[in-house]
Write an enzyme that holds these catalytic residues in place. Structure first.
Site, PDB file in Angstrom:
ATOM      1  N   ASN A  26      45.050  45.867  40.923  1.00 33.64           N
ATOM      2  CA  ASN A  26      43.786  46.133  40.256  1.00 33.64           C
ATOM      3  C   ASN A  26      43.849  45.933  38.753  1.00 33.64           C
ATOM      4  OD1 ASN A  26      41.146  47.704  39.699  1.00 33.64           O
ATOM      5  ND2 ASN A  26      42.707  49.021  38.761  1.00 33.64           N
ATOM      6  N   LEU A  73      38.168  51.962  38.436  1.00 30.63           N
ATOM      7  CA  LEU A  73      38.184  51.569  39.841  1.00 30.63           C
ATOM      8  C   LEU A  73      39.514  51.872  40.516  1.00 30.63           C
ATOM      9  CD1 LEU A  73      36.316  48.155  39.574  1.00 30.63           C
ATOM     10  CD2 LEU A  73      35.601  50.085  40.993  1.00 30.63           C
ATOM     11  N   TYR A 112      37.480  35.043  31.099  1.00 33.04           N
ATOM     12  CA  TYR A 112      37.664  36.014  32.183  1.00 33.04           C
ATOM     13  C   TYR A 112      37.256  35.392  33.520  1.00 33.04           C
ATOM     14  CZ  TYR A 112      37.001  40.210  35.023  1.00 33.04           C
ATOM     15  OH  TYR A 112      37.056  41.146  36.028  1.00 33.04           O
ATOM     16  N   ASP A 118      54.459  46.965  33.210  1.00 28.77           N
ATOM     17  CA  ASP A 118      53.685  46.366  32.129  1.00 28.77           C
ATOM     18  C   ASP A 118      53.365  44.931  32.528  1.00 28.77           C
ATOM     19  OD1 ASP A 118      52.609  45.314  29.841  1.00 28.77           O
ATOM     20  OD2 ASP A 118      54.234  45.938  28.515  1.00 28.77           O
ATOM     21  N   LYS A 128      39.775  34.522  36.969  1.00 26.93           N
ATOM     22  CA  LYS A 128      39.529  34.948  38.348  1.00 26.93           C
ATOM     23  C   LYS A 128      39.427  33.753  39.295  1.00 26.93           C
ATOM     24  CE  LYS A 128      39.542  39.334  37.454  1.00 26.93           C
ATOM     25  NZ  LYS A 128      40.622  40.201  37.979  1.00 26.93           N
TER      26      LYS A 128
END
Length: 347
Positions: A125, A50, A212, A98, A216
């Site tokens: 991203n 992406l 995960y 990093d 978010k």
């Protein structure tokens, strides 16, 4: 101006959300005539997937200067070579950052401060989705939480002063942080525990892909507070959901799980082009109305519904304090206070 936290919470169940995202949403492109000439953009994780596609799309609108921010110089150079072939007029650079290293993030942002005369757009991203529990050796935090939340918010805050001062006068800088619809599906099982951030480092509680989703949702919680310190006239900050896209984000999977993931992606996944278009929509097309917003399907959407509850709001406050304490070495609190102070003076 109404952001996501000012909207009533949505209680749509996740299967319904997923179906709408994947099968009922049409791709949108930037308005006809959009011209990004003279603009400067940074995209993290732009060497593949992406991030690479978003970079290519920005360049197709005549973006003048692109910085590919990646961990691997070799992979960054390979991506830059492809983009230079397609867009020979653009200045395309590879800078190293990093996301697992606080020192690397600080070095990167100092370079932004000293080497760039202008900065218009930042798209954060870079992300991680590991099926196994791992800790960051330098911080002790679980790796997904470290990369997707703590390090990303550190980089975001450290870039705010440059986005404010290096964008043209009268035009706010743009900061878009990549998020996910899965953030709406997280139940935050340690919501009432304190310290809240530390509770997410427990290997006995680690579950994939729940961690995960949690990482978010933490971005929703941080943005809830962040916009109290950042004026939309200075920098517009939002979260963008690309929906489920055919990428290699779950490359850590193996065996039947990996096969199942790719089959599911082939049947239900958005194209990479459509996924990346959501980043451009958030970072270029949307205006001040998107400040503090979670953008899904090109529209402003409420945050995770848990956050609107008393327990959720208490957790937001706790996470905010704990995150600022974690990042005190980089003077994150001082940076936010200075933005707030100048915001008051400007009024």
């Amino acid at each position: 101006m109404v952001g996501s936290k000012d909207l009533p919470p949505s209680h749509a169940i996740y299967p319904v959300i997923f179906f709408r995202n994947q099968f009922l949403t049409k791709a949108q492109t930037l308005p006809k005539g959009t011209d990004l000439s003279e603009k400067v953009a940074i995209i993290t994780g732009a060497n593949t997937g992406l991030g690479f596609e978003a970079a290519s799309q920005l360049l197709s609108y005549k973006l003048s200067h692109l910085i590919i921010a990646v961990r691997s110089a070799a992979r960054g150079d390979a991506a830059a070579k492809k983009l230079r072939t397609r867009h020979p007029q653009a200045n395309i650079e590879v800078w190293i950052v990093d996301m697992a290293s606080y020192e690397s993030i600080q070095t990167f942002t100092r370079r932004v401060e000293t080497d760039l005369a202008r900065l218009d757009i930042v798209i954060l991203n870079a992300g991680l989705n590991n099926p196994q529990f791992r800790t960051n050796p330098s911080t002790g935090h679980e790796e997904i939480i470290q990369i997707n939340y703590i390090s990303t918010m550190l980089l975001a805050v450290l870039l705010l002063p440059s986005l404010k001062s290096k964008s043209p006068r009268g035009t706010p800088g743009r900061l878009t942080i990549v998020n996910a619809a899965l953030s709406l599906n997280s139940k935050l099982p340690t919501l009432k525990e304190r310290p809240f951030l530390q509770s997410l480092d427990d290997p006995k509680r680690f579950a994939f892909p729940a961690q995960y989703c949690i990482s978010k949702t933490l971005a929703h919680m941080f943005l809830w507070k962040l916009i109290d310190h950042v004026n939309a006239d200075d920098v517009i900050v939002n979260l963008a959901d690309p929906a489920f896209v055919k990428t290699d984000l779950a490359r850590g999977l193996s065996g039947g799980a990996k096969i199942g993931y790719h089959v599911f992606g082939a049947l239900c996944g958005r194209s990479i082009a459509m996924g990346a278009s959501t980043f451009l929509d958030a970072a270029v097309a949307k205006g001040k109305e998107s400040h503090g917003a979670f953008i899904m399907n090109y529209k402003i959407h409420p945050f995770n519904p848990v956050l609107y509850t008393p327990e959720g709001k208490d957790a937001i406050e706790a996470l905010w304090r704990e995150t600022l304490d974690e990042l005190a070495f980089a003077n994150v609190g001082g940076i936010l206070q200075s933005l707030t102070r100048f915001r008051t003076l400007d009024r």
